[in-house]
Design a protein around this motif. Structure first.
Motif, mmCIF file in Angstrom:
data_model
loop_
_atom_site.group_PDB
_atom_site.id
_atom_site.type_symbol
_atom_site.label_atom_id
_atom_site.label_comp_id
_atom_site.label_asym_id
_atom_site.label_seq_id
_atom_site.Cartn_x
_atom_site.Cartn_y
_atom_site.Cartn_z
ATOM 1 N N THR A 1 5.664 0.547 6.253
ATOM 2 C CA THR A 1 6.476 -0.039 5.191
ATOM 3 C C THR A 1 7.946 -0.002 5.566
ATOM 4 O O THR A 1 8.453 1.017 6.060
ATOM 5 N N VAL A 2 8.640 -1.112 5.343
ATOM 6 C CA VAL A 2 10.068 -1.208 5.673
ATOM 7 C C VAL A 2 10.867 -1.375 4.386
ATOM 8 O O VAL A 2 10.555 -2.223 3.551
ATOM 9 N N VAL A 3 11.881 -0.547 4.238
ATOM 10 C CA VAL A 3 12.807 -0.664 3.119
ATOM 11 C C VAL A 3 14.191 -0.938 3.683
ATOM 12 O O VAL A 3 14.680 -0.181 4.524
ATOM 13 N N ALA B 1 3.303 15.401 -1.460
ATOM 14 C CA ALA B 1 4.456 14.830 -0.755
ATOM 15 C C ALA B 1 5.526 15.879 -0.517
ATOM 16 O O ALA B 1 6.201 15.869 0.520
ATOM 17 N N GLN B 2 5.695 16.810 -1.470
ATOM 18 C CA GLN B 2 6.678 17.874 -1.270
ATOM 19 C C GLN B 2 6.178 18.902 -0.267
ATOM 20 O O GLN B 2 6.957 19.527 0.444
ATOM 21 N N THR B 3 4.843 19.067 -0.185
ATOM 22 C CA THR B 3 4.268 20.011 0.770
ATOM 23 C C THR B 3 4.325 19.458 2.188
ATOM 24 O O THR B 3 4.659 20.165 3.144
ATOM 25 N N ASN B 4 3.983 18.171 2.320
ATOM 26 C CA ASN B 4 3.968 17.512 3.631
ATOM 27 C C ASN B 4 4.822 16.253 3.567
ATOM 28 O O ASN B 4 4.294 15.146 3.479
ATOM 29 N N PRO B 5 6.147 16.411 3.592
ATOM 30 C CA PRO B 5 7.010 15.240 3.481
ATOM 31 C C PRO B 5 6.784 14.252 4.617
ATOM 32 O O PRO B 5 6.588 14.634 5.764
ATOM 33 N N PHE C 1 8.652 3.665 7.154
ATOM 34 C CA PHE C 1 7.755 4.760 6.821
ATOM 35 C C PHE C 1 6.588 4.804 7.796
ATOM 36 O O PHE C 1 6.346 3.858 8.547
ATOM 37 N N SER C 2 5.868 5.919 7.769
ATOM 38 C CA SER C 2 4.784 6.112 8.741
ATOM 39 C C SER C 2 3.674 5.089 8.600
ATOM 40 O O SER C 2 2.951 4.825 9.560
ATOM 41 N N ILE D 1 9.233 -4.148 14.353
ATOM 42 C CA ILE D 1 9.426 -3.020 13.448
ATOM 43 C C ILE D 1 9.961 -3.510 12.117
ATOM 44 O O ILE D 1 9.470 -3.132 11.049
ATOM 45 N N ASN D 2 10.975 -4.368 12.182
ATOM 46 C CA ASN D 2 11.581 -4.932 10.984
ATOM 47 C C ASN D 2 11.787 -6.426 11.219
ATOM 48 O O ASN D 2 12.752 -6.828 11.861
#
Length: 410
Positions: A266-268, A210-214, A262-263, A251-252
């Motif tokens: 997922t909706v936050v 995740a840090q490599t490919n955020p 998120f891709s 979308i939401n």
């Protein structure tokens, strides 16, 4: 403040990430930032883009920078620091015979295995030297295989996972990579394959990935809301960005803002969640305390107070469906809550709501104080809050964010 681990995925620093994750201290006592060891540039975290030499003059990884600024390097030191600060045990305690055994294993890996692996991956190593190093490494691994792991033990030391397993896992995994994943020496225990099956190993790898490919995340907001796509809340249409003109509800489905999408779809939503996601993924700036420490719970309480006691009231005051009588009640309630903040929370003239630096709690309260004028309240009624708001408003990045919002209106 937590210590900081600097690592590279294709380095022994990854063993430290795995060990710290297993120890239960990653994100609390220890944060992790990825480094490009070729360009010596920090790739992730609040120092992203900065020169790594400024952190560690040797330029190597892993390195753990302690709260007092001291820089620990070399796996034998960094891994033992993780042991001594662990929540979940990853090694024996200082002063025991088992700890001496651990130190022996770590020293053996460092001197007899890791150094050889390092030179094998060096493109400057000539073919004759590479053959010499290969033969030497085979000999050392044969010893580990035939002597150290010959009894079929699950872990190298004792009956539980330790940082020695993490370090040896790194060496064997990279040895397999060098020979297309086929160990030329017998490996009946298949230590790397066995460890890879542990959930915490997989989760630590996912964290590094995740840090490599955020992941790309889209924030949906409205200029008159607390939420890089602008949304018309009345028509529920996306006004800016790649989905301009689209219906916002697919979308939401809740139709509210802010929302992080998120891709994977997922909706936050809810500011207490979206603001903490921003905090945990911030690069270049600290926007609040790390997870797992007392100050983070203080931040969460501020976000919750703003959401339940202030924002909810403001929301209903803006609603055309709210009756005149209800609005009078809500306005009086809002004044009481703001007076509490003014007289109690900000009576000491503090510059920021939590700690000594700007945090996401300040961003949320700034929006509230900005909006109260739109419902008929005067900020001048609350002297301490007025001083606080004006100081925030003078910050360059606040003005830049406001200019950004104005620029991206439909």
């Amino acid at each position: 403040m937590p210590a900081t681990l600097y690592y590279a995925v294709l380095s022994s620093g990854s063993a430290n990430v795995i060990a710290a994750y297993r120890a239960g201290i990653l994100g609390s006592k220890l944060t992790a930032q990825q480094v490009d060891i070729t360009t010596k540039t920090i790739l992730s975290g609040p120092d992203a883009g900065k020169d790594y030499f400024a952190v560690n003059s040797r330029g190597n990884v892993p390195a753990i920078v302690l709260e007092n600024g001291d820089c620990l390097t070399e796996n034998s030191a960094t891994l033992q620091w993780i042991v001594d600060n662990a929540v979940t045990s990853v090694g024996p305690k200082i002063g025991t015979q088992e700890r001496l055994a651990l130190q022996t294993k770590l020293s053996y890996i460092s001197s007899e295995l890791h150094g050889v692996i390092h030179d094998l991956f060096n493109p400057a190593t000539t073919d004759p030297v590479r053959k010499y190093l290969t033969d030497k490494l085979k000999l050392k691994l044969q010893y580990v295989n035939d002597q150290e792991l010959a009894d079929g033990r699950a872990y190298w030391i004792g009956n539980e996972y330790t940082v020695a397993d993490s370090y040896l896992y790194f060496v064997l995994a990279f040895y397999r990579i060098h020979w297309n994943r086929n160990l030329p020496v017998p490996d009946p225990q298949d230590l790397p394959g066995r460890l890879e099956r542990f959930t915490f190993i997989k989760e630590a790898h996912s964290l590094m990935e995740a840090q490599t490919n955020p992941e790309t995340v889209t924030l949906y907001y409205n200029p008159l809301s607390s939420g890089i796509a602008n949304v018309d809340l009345a028509s529920k249409r996306v006004l800016t960005g790649p989905l301009k003109g689209s219906d916002y509800l697919p979308i939401n489905p809740k139709g509210n803002v802010p929302a992080l999408v998120f891709s994977d779809g997922t909706v936050v939503n809810q500011n207490a969640a979206t603001l903490q996601w921003i905090l945990d993924n911030a690069q270049g700036q600290c926007l609040g305390p790390a997870n797992g420490i007392e100050e983070r719970y203080v931040l969460q309480s501020k976000l919750s107070y703003t959401s339940s006691e202030l924002h909810g009231v403001l929301h209903d005051l803006f609603s055309p469906a709210t009756s005149v009588e209800a609005k009078a009640y809500l306005l009086a309630k809002l004044k009481v809550k703001l007076q509490f903040l003014n007289d109690v929370e900000f009576r000491d003239g503090r510059k920021y709501w939590v700690g000594m630096e700007f945090s996401v709690a300040d961003a949320y309260l700034y929006f509230i104080l900005f909006a109260i004028g739109l419902v008929g309240l005067e900020l001048a009624e609350f002297k301490n809050l007025k001083v606080y708001f004006e100081a925030l408003n003078d910050l360059d990045f606040v003005q830049e964010a406001l200019a950004f919002v104005a620029q991206h209106k439909a």
